[in-house]
Every structure is written in C-alpha cells, then in structure tokens.
Motif scaffolding. Structure first.
Motif, PDB file in Angstrom:
ATOM      1  N   VAL A 102       0.843  -1.198   0.000  1.00  0.00           N
ATOM      2  CA  VAL A 102       0.000   0.000   0.000  1.00  0.00           C
ATOM      3  C   VAL A 102       0.879   1.248   0.000  1.00  0.00           C
ATOM      4  O   VAL A 102       0.633   2.195  -0.760  1.00  0.00           O
ATOM      5  N   PHE A 103       1.926   1.260   0.818  1.00  0.00           N
ATOM      6  CA  PHE A 103       2.850   2.386   0.835  1.00  0.00           C
ATOM      7  C   PHE A 103       3.499   2.565  -0.533  1.00  0.00           C
ATOM      8  O   PHE A 103       3.573   3.683  -1.054  1.00  0.00           O
ATOM      9  N   HIS A 158       1.532   4.333  -3.233  1.00  0.00           N
ATOM     10  CA  HIS A 158       1.303   5.771  -3.137  1.00  0.00           C
ATOM     11  C   HIS A 158       2.339   6.595  -3.911  1.00  0.00           C
ATOM     12  O   HIS A 158       2.234   7.821  -3.967  1.00  0.00           O
ATOM     13  N   ARG A 159       3.337   5.933  -4.473  1.00  0.00           N
ATOM     14  CA  ARG A 159       4.371   6.614  -5.265  1.00  0.00           C
ATOM     15  C   ARG A 159       4.338   6.077  -6.687  1.00  0.00           C
ATOM     16  O   ARG A 159       3.952   4.937  -6.936  1.00  0.00           O
ATOM     17  N   SER A 160       4.803   6.876  -7.620  1.00  0.00           N
ATOM     18  CA  SER A 160       4.783   6.485  -9.034  1.00  0.00           C
ATOM     19  C   SER A 160       5.946   5.559  -9.373  1.00  0.00           C
ATOM     20  O   SER A 160       6.941   5.485  -8.642  1.00  0.00           O
TER      21      SER A 160
END
Length: 66
Positions: free
Chosen positions: A44-45, A48-50
């Motif tokens: 999940v973490f 959150h980034r591309s």
C-alpha cells in the motif's frame, strides 16, 4: 498479474525506456533493491508513489552501493 507484479513491471519499464538500462539488468536492479522488499512488506505504501519515483529511488540506491 497481481498489483505487485504490475508495479514491479512498471518500474522495470521506466528503467529501460527512460534511463536506457537493458531489461535484464533493470530486472536485477529491481529485485536487488530495497523497493522489492518494501513491495512485499508494505504494498500500500509503495502504491502511493509512481513508477518514476521508485525507478529514481532504485538508481540512487544502486549508485550508492556500486
């Protein structure tokens, strides 16, 4: 293909297409990186980034180690 596999593949694509790294080498860099471990531990973490962010992170990590 699972979400984690899609994420890993997207990062490999960024490394190959944007940074010109051969696919086999990009896959090895991804597999050897802290990104790969984090993807298993906290997807999940990571989500959150591309893929661009993670590719740059892997390149930074690789340049420090090698």
């Amino acid at each position: 293909m699972s979400p984690a596999e899609r994420t890993r593949y997207a990062v490999v694509l960024v490394l190959t297409r944007k940074h010109g790294i051969p696919e086999e080498r990009a896959e090895q860099m991804v597999n050897d990186s802290s990104f790969s471990r984090l993807l298993v531990e906290d997807p999940v973490f990571v989500g959150h980034r591309s893929a661009n962010y993670w590719a740059d992170d892997i390149l930074d990590e690789y340049s420090l180690v090698h």
